[in-house]
Design a protein around this motif. Structure first.
Motif, PDB file in Angstrom:
ATOM      1  N   ALA A  11       4.058  92.917  78.543  1.00 26.46           N
ATOM      2  CA  ALA A  11       3.774  93.637  79.784  1.00 26.46           C
ATOM      3  C   ALA A  11       4.232  95.088  79.699  1.00 26.46           C
ATOM      4  N   SER A  12       5.404  95.316  79.106  1.00 27.96           N
ATOM      5  CA  SER A  12       5.908  96.686  78.980  1.00 27.96           C
ATOM      6  C   SER A  12       5.033  97.514  78.045  1.00 27.96           C
ATOM      7  N   VAL A  13       4.636  96.930  76.928  1.00 27.46           N
ATOM      8  CA  VAL A  13       3.777  97.654  75.979  1.00 27.46           C
ATOM      9  C   VAL A  13       2.415  97.933  76.611  1.00 27.46           C
ATOM     10  N   ALA A  14       1.856  96.951  77.330  1.00 30.79           N
ATOM     11  CA  ALA A  14       0.571  97.165  78.010  1.00 30.79           C
ATOM     12  C   ALA A  14       0.705  98.247  79.081  1.00 30.79           C
ATOM     13  N   GLY A  15       1.852  98.269  79.781  1.00 30.44           N
ATOM     14  CA  GLY A  15       2.090  99.312  80.781  1.00 30.44           C
ATOM     15  C   GLY A  15       2.169 100.697  80.157  1.00 30.44           C
ATOM     16  N   ILE A  16       2.862 100.783  79.037  1.00 28.04           N
ATOM     17  CA  ILE A  16       2.964 102.070  78.326  1.00 28.04           C
ATOM     18  C   ILE A  16       1.568 102.537  77.914  1.00 28.04           C
ATOM     19  N   ASN A  17       0.768 101.629  77.353  1.00 26.51           N
ATOM     20  CA  ASN A  17      -0.598 101.993  76.936  1.00 26.51           C
ATOM     21  C   ASN A  17      -1.445 102.435  78.121  1.00 26.51           C
ATOM     22  N   ALA A  18      -1.323 101.735  79.250  1.00 28.87           N
ATOM     23  CA  ALA A  18      -2.109 102.092  80.440  1.00 28.87           C
ATOM     24  C   ALA A  18      -1.741 103.482  80.943  1.00 28.87           C
ATOM     25  N   PHE A  19      -0.444 103.784  80.976  1.00 35.25           N
ATOM     26  CA  PHE A  19      -0.035 105.106  81.461  1.00 35.25           C
ATOM     27  C   PHE A  19      -0.355 106.214  80.462  1.00 35.25           C
ATOM     28  N   PHE A  20      -0.340 105.909  79.154  1.00 32.35           N
ATOM     29  CA  PHE A  20      -0.768 106.913  78.182  1.00 32.35           C
ATOM     30  C   PHE A  20      -2.256 107.211  78.339  1.00 32.35           C
ATOM     31  N   LYS A  21      -3.047 106.179  78.634  1.00 31.35           N
ATOM     32  CA  LYS A  21      -4.473 106.416  78.871  1.00 31.35           C
ATOM     33  C   LYS A  21      -4.666 107.285  80.109  1.00 31.35           C
ATOM     34  N   LYS A  22      -3.850 107.047  81.146  1.00 33.64           N
ATOM     35  CA  LYS A  22      -3.914 107.889  82.348  1.00 33.64           C
ATOM     36  C   LYS A  22      -3.580 109.335  81.993  1.00 33.64           C
ATOM     37  N   MET A  23      -2.579 109.530  81.131  1.00 29.86           N
ATOM     38  CA  MET A  23      -2.237 110.894  80.681  1.00 29.86           C
ATOM     39  C   MET A  23      -3.401 111.538  79.948  1.00 29.86           C
ATOM     40  N   ASP A  24      -4.066 110.770  79.072  1.00 26.16           N
ATOM     41  CA  ASP A  24      -5.204 111.310  78.315  1.00 26.16           C
ATOM     42  C   ASP A  24      -6.331 111.752  79.240  1.00 26.16           C
ATOM     43  N   VAL A  25      -6.655 110.922  80.229  1.00 25.71           N
ATOM     44  CA  VAL A  25      -7.735 111.253  81.166  1.00 25.71           C
ATOM     45  C   VAL A  25      -7.357 112.486  81.980  1.00 25.71           C
ATOM     46  N   THR A  26      -6.104 112.551  82.430  1.00 20.46           N
ATOM     47  CA  THR A  26      -5.636 113.697  83.207  1.00 20.46           C
ATOM     48  C   THR A  26      -5.687 114.976  82.380  1.00 20.46           C
ATOM     49  N   ALA A  27      -5.251 114.897  81.126  1.00 17.09           N
ATOM     50  CA  ALA A  27      -5.308 116.070  80.238  1.00 17.09           C
ATOM     51  C   ALA A  27      -6.749 116.515  80.023  1.00 17.09           C
TER      52      ALA A  27
END
Length: 118
Positions: free
Chosen positions: A7-23
């Protein structure tokens, strides 16, 4: 590996994807006709976090043609605002930090459990 770690690794991946889209949105702030991508973190069918992306179809501002540019209708700019993207980036950063902390705690707990049996 326990579900806490997944769950923690999936959460990290989800928030990194959010960072990529925002960038990507910030990079296209001044691109004509660009439509903002909206990253939303939800749950997949297994209950783990995932990022879904939708396109904001609201129109951007119109800018009149400058002197020397070809004639035509006003240029439609992107619908991205830096303030909204800055908030999204902060949310993503805090989400990554929270999931990293949870991952560390799960690792320490697992290590303590192993110490009991060793």
């Amino acid at each position: 590996m326990s579900i806490d770690l997944y769950a923690s690794v999936a959460g990290i991946n989800a928030f990194f994807k959010k960072m990529d889209v925002t960038a990507h949105n910030v990079a296209n702030l001044n691109t004509e006709n660009y439509k903002r991508r909206i990253p939303q973190i939800g749950q997949e069918k297994n209950g783990l976090p995932e990022t879904k992306i939708t396109v904001d179809k609201t129109p951007g501002l119109e800018h009149p043609r400058q002197v020397g540019e070809p004639e035509g209708p006003p240029r439609k700019m992107s619908n991205v605002t830096y303030a909204r993207e800055a908030v999204s980036m902060i949310e993503a950063e805090m989400g990554v930090k929270a999931n990293v902390t949870a991952l560390k705690v799960a690792g320490e707990t697992f290590g303590s459990l192993l110490d009991i049996f060793a």
